[in-house]
Design a protein around this motif. Structure first.
Motif, PDB file in Angstrom:
ATOM      1  N   GLU A 130      88.535  62.202  76.012  1.00  0.00           N
ATOM      2  CA  GLU A 130      89.176  62.996  74.960  1.00  0.00           C
ATOM      3  C   GLU A 130      89.710  62.129  73.820  1.00  0.00           C
ATOM      4  O   GLU A 130      90.385  62.633  72.941  1.00  0.00           O
ATOM      5  CB  GLU A 130      90.318  63.806  75.553  1.00  0.00           C
ATOM      6  N   THR A 131      89.400  60.857  73.827  1.00  0.00           N
ATOM      7  CA  THR A 131      89.984  59.935  72.865  1.00  0.00           C
ATOM      8  C   THR A 131      89.636  60.288  71.429  1.00  0.00           C
ATOM      9  O   THR A 131      90.514  60.318  70.564  1.00  0.00           O
ATOM     10  CB  THR A 131      89.537  58.493  73.177  1.00  0.00           C
ATOM     11  N   ILE A 132      88.379  60.574  71.139  1.00  0.00           N
ATOM     12  CA  ILE A 132      87.961  60.870  69.769  1.00  0.00           C
ATOM     13  C   ILE A 132      88.633  62.139  69.258  1.00  0.00           C
ATOM     14  O   ILE A 132      89.116  62.185  68.121  1.00  0.00           O
ATOM     15  CB  ILE A 132      86.424  60.986  69.686  1.00  0.00           C
ATOM     16  N   THR A 133      88.674  63.159  70.088  1.00  0.00           N
ATOM     17  CA  THR A 133      89.309  64.413  69.675  1.00  0.00           C
ATOM     18  C   THR A 133      90.796  64.219  69.449  1.00  0.00           C
ATOM     19  O   THR A 133      91.349  64.691  68.447  1.00  0.00           O
ATOM     20  CB  THR A 133      89.075  65.502  70.737  1.00  0.00           C
ATOM     21  N   ASN A 134      91.463  63.534  70.357  1.00  0.00           N
ATOM     22  CA  ASN A 134      92.898  63.284  70.201  1.00  0.00           C
ATOM     23  C   ASN A 134      93.189  62.467  68.950  1.00  0.00           C
ATOM     24  O   ASN A 134      94.124  62.767  68.204  1.00  0.00           O
ATOM     25  CB  ASN A 134      93.451  62.565  71.433  1.00  0.00           C
ATOM     26  N   LEU A 135      92.385  61.430  68.737  1.00  0.00           N
ATOM     27  CA  LEU A 135      92.581  60.610  67.536  1.00  0.00           C
ATOM     28  C   LEU A 135      92.311  61.400  66.269  1.00  0.00           C
ATOM     29  O   LEU A 135      92.990  61.209  65.255  1.00  0.00           O
ATOM     30  CB  LEU A 135      91.673  59.382  67.582  1.00  0.00           C
ATOM     31  N   SER A 136      91.329  62.274  66.309  1.00  0.00           N
ATOM     32  CA  SER A 136      91.022  63.085  65.128  1.00  0.00           C
ATOM     33  C   SER A 136      92.208  63.939  64.722  1.00  0.00           C
ATOM     34  O   SER A 136      92.589  63.985  63.548  1.00  0.00           O
ATOM     35  CB  SER A 136      89.810  63.975  65.397  1.00  0.00           C
ATOM     36  N   TYR A 137      92.801  64.635  65.678  1.00  0.00           N
ATOM     37  CA  TYR A 137      93.972  65.457  65.372  1.00  0.00           C
ATOM     38  C   TYR A 137      95.147  64.596  64.912  1.00  0.00           C
ATOM     39  O   TYR A 137      95.837  64.933  63.947  1.00  0.00           O
ATOM     40  CB  TYR A 137      94.389  66.277  66.596  1.00  0.00           C
ATOM     41  N   ALA A 138      95.407  63.510  65.598  1.00  0.00           N
ATOM     42  CA  ALA A 138      96.563  62.675  65.265  1.00  0.00           C
ATOM     43  C   ALA A 138      96.424  62.058  63.879  1.00  0.00           C
ATOM     44  O   ALA A 138      97.365  62.077  63.077  1.00  0.00           O
ATOM     45  CB  ALA A 138      96.737  61.590  66.328  1.00  0.00           C
ATOM     46  N   ILE A 139      95.246  61.530  63.573  1.00  0.00           N
ATOM     47  CA  ILE A 139      95.046  60.885  62.273  1.00  0.00           C
ATOM     48  C   ILE A 139      95.007  61.922  61.159  1.00  0.00           C
ATOM     49  O   ILE A 139      95.569  61.700  60.075  1.00  0.00           O
ATOM     50  CB  ILE A 139      93.771  60.012  62.306  1.00  0.00           C
TER      51      ILE A 139
END
Length: 176
Positions: A130-139
């Motif tokens: 889930e790293t890419i999705t989590n980073l997308s929302y956070a960034i």
């Protein structure tokens, strides 16, 4: 009225049909009434905060950043994603405080440091899929809400800055 190929579509003209008060029409009127009352109260307060500037305007921007990030970071909760909410919100507030000090170079450096912090925290996370999705929302939240709203604090310090910000708010309110 309403005769097409001997099949009756309407029993009477549409302008004579009365809707009951409890349906969607009543809900629309209640929402409109609430929006008008809240506008009559909120617009003068927000206009004063923008015009006065200083600490009250900083608090307004920080509140906007926190509310915006809270709403954005709670959206993926439905899918079970775990966004770095607290880290993103703290970074957003720190961006606003840095912009309030008035140095664009420190603001950009702090944005870069915040992004690196989010990347490092996701690197050592427990859910690598889930790293890419989590980073997308956070960034997205940090840049779109935190960084861009912080620029209103910088804009407030230029000549006619408060007028530009009032124009921005008035255009948003009138288009709504």
């Amino acid at each position: 009225y309403g005769q097409i190929s001997k099949k009756r579509i309407f029993s009477r003209p549409f302008w004579t049909i009365r809707r009951e008060r409890g349906g969607s029409e009543g809900l629309k009127n209640d929402m409109l009434r609430t929006r008008i009352i809240s506008s009559l109260v909120a617009i003068p307060i927000l206009a004063w905060l923008i015009w006065y500037g200083s600490w009250p305007f900083l608090i307004l921007i920080i509140a906007g950043i926190l509310l915006g990030l809270f709403e954005l970071y709670n959206m993926p909760k439905v899918k079970g994603l775990r966004i770095l909410r607290i880290t993103g919100m703290v970074c957003g507030v720190v961006l606003a405080l840095c912009a309030w000090r008035g140095n664009i170079y420190y603001l950009n450096a702090l944005l870069t440091a915040s992004l690196l912090l989010l990347l490092a925290m996701q690197l050592f996370g427990k859910r690598p899929l889930e790293t890419i999705t989590n980073l997308s929302y956070a960034i997205l939240g940090l840049i779109y809400i935190g960084w861009l709203l912080s620029h209103q604090l910088l804009l407030r310090k230029v000549v006619f800055g408060r007028e530009y910000i009032l124009l921005l708010f008035w255009i948003t309110w009138f288009s709504d």
